[in-house]
Write an enzyme that holds these catalytic residues in place. Structure first.
Site, PDB file in Angstrom:
ATOM      1  N   ARG A   1      33.696  39.267  30.449  1.00 42.77           N
ATOM      2  CA  ARG A   1      34.503  38.200  31.059  1.00 42.77           C
ATOM      3  C   ARG A   1      33.612  37.023  31.446  1.00 42.77           C
ATOM      4  NH1 ARG A   1      36.621  43.050  33.216  1.00 42.77           N
ATOM      5  NH2 ARG A   1      38.772  43.440  32.621  1.00 42.77           N
TER       6      ARG A   1
ATOM      7  N   ARG B   1      46.187  50.220  35.929  1.00 45.26           N
ATOM      8  CA  ARG B   1      45.498  50.974  34.869  1.00 45.26           C
ATOM      9  C   ARG B   1      45.074  52.344  35.386  1.00 45.26           C
ATOM     10  NH1 ARG B   1      42.397  45.632  32.602  1.00 45.26           N
ATOM     11  NH2 ARG B   1      43.977  45.138  31.038  1.00 45.26           N
TER      12      ARG B   1
ATOM     13  N   ASP C   1      44.148  46.265  37.779  1.00 47.18           N
ATOM     14  CA  ASP C   1      43.166  47.352  37.704  1.00 47.18           C
ATOM     15  C   ASP C   1      43.744  48.625  38.325  1.00 47.18           C
ATOM     16  OD1 ASP C   1      41.327  45.654  36.440  1.00 47.18           O
ATOM     17  OD2 ASP C   1      40.565  44.908  38.351  1.00 47.18           O
TER      18      ASP C   1
ATOM     19  N   HIS D   1      36.640  41.691  39.453  1.00 42.16           N
ATOM     20  CA  HIS D   1      37.359  42.070  38.232  1.00 42.16           C
ATOM     21  C   HIS D   1      36.338  42.167  37.100  1.00 42.16           C
ATOM     22  CE1 HIS D   1      40.682  42.676  35.625  1.00 42.16           C
ATOM     23  NE2 HIS D   1      40.629  41.491  35.034  1.00 42.16           N
TER      24      HIS D   1
END
Ligand code: APR
Length: 309
Positions: free
Chosen positions: A89, A152, A149, A176
């Site tokens: 990211r 998930r 998150d 993140h």
């Protein structure tokens, strides 16, 4: 009072899916903005034509001009580039910094009372850019990461235990990135602690899969990154604010001393309501979780410093 107005900037995978779910849930009228000519207009018109079938009565407008976003209650920023296989990211930072700064200037000038929900990556750093550029109070600028998150992690636990996803309660804090902090000590299945149902080794495997959850999807898709679950998470945040739900969820918030951290956006539990972030909660962590949190904070601070702001 009329309907709420939700502007979504970036009409790509995440943005268009946000518009889709926000409209289908009738959260308000949706304005979809992108720089590509015709694309947001086309997607908006397509969504408008789905309304008679599923029966949702809100307006969806696609545009290349920010004027239509004027007076928005919520602005979701998804503009920027997404990851491809092999990218972190953080690799997106220079391109997305300029895009998010420019978008923030445009929306903040037209919707000075809006709550900004940032989705563009690297998430915690892009939220920092939006806060600084908008000059908005910190409770009205936040990043979407923790709900995704956590979703998930909840999903992987439910798949493993063959139990309904709604029964799994958990919270993933921190940045993140791959150093995020799933709080195993707070994770339970309708009140039954996760540790009582799964071996330490299995829990660790699910934590690891959660940390790399975004990357797993990037390597499968090959041409971009996840969008259904990220959009669902952003829309849940918008809904909590529009309906003043006072939900207790993890979001990336600007910290000024909470968890021992300053001048940084970081995933922490908050109360989300009409005012945006109405409260930041400081929960007790195990010594192991505390170490992980500090490691994650150091990684997020490095990315923030790389912004040079
Ligand atoms: N203004 C408005 N829209 C822009 C701008 C800009 N300055 N720059 C780029 N965009 C648009 C692109 O034209 C594109 O339609 O942003 C959209 C991004 O869409 P996708 O490429 O499909 O990327 P997506 O998967 O939606 O991810 C967007 O969210 O999850 C994060 O890491 C992800 O940073 C990425 C962002």
């Amino acid at each position: 009072m009329g309907r709420a107005k939700i502007t979504v900037v970036g009409a790509g995978n995440v943005g268009a899916t946000c518009a889709h779910w926000a409209a289908a849930r009738e959260l308000g009228d949706v304005v979809l903005v992108d720089i590509i000519e015709g694309m947001p207009q086309g997607k908006a018109l397509d969504l408008m034509q789905a309304r008679p079938i599923f029966g949702f009565n809100v307006e969806v407008v696609g545009t290349n001009d920010y004027e239509a976003s004027r007076g928005s209650q919520i602005v979701i920023i998804t503009a920027g580039i997404a990851r491809k296989p092999g990218m972190s990211r953080e690799d997106l930072i220079n391109t997305n910094k300029n895009i998010v700064a420019g978008v923030t200037r445009e929306v903040a000038a037209r919707s000075p009372r809006a709550v900004l929900i940032i989705v563009s990556n690297p998430l915690d750093a892009m939220s920092y850019v939006a806060l600084k550029v908008s000059g908005f109070p910190k409770k009205r600028v936040m990043g979407m990461a923790g709900i995704l998150d956590t979703a998930r992690f909840r999903c992987f636990i439910a798949m493993e235990l063959k139990v309904a996803v709604e029964e799994i309660q958990s919270m993933v804090l921190g940045g993140h990135g791959d150093e995020m902090v799933p709080l195993v000590s707070y994770t339970n299945i309708s009140g039954v602690p996760l540790r009582a149902r799964l071996s330490k080794k299995r829990v660790e495997a699910l934590v690891e899969r959660t940390r790399k959850g975004g990357g797993e999807i990037v390597s499968l898709l090959k041409t971009g990154s996840a969008f259904y679950a990220p959009a669902a998470a952003a829309v849940q945040m918008a809904e909590a604010i529009i309906k003043d739900q006072k939900r207790l969820v993890p979001v990336s918030a600007y910290l000024e001393g909470e968890y021992g951290l300053k001048d940084i956006f970081f995933g922490v539990p908050v109360i989300l309501g009409a005012g945006g972030i109405e409260k930041i909660l400081e929960v007790k962590l195990t010594p192991e979780e505390q170490v992980m949190l500090e490691r994650s904070a150091a990684a997020v601070a490095r990315t923030r410093d790389a912004l040079g702001m």
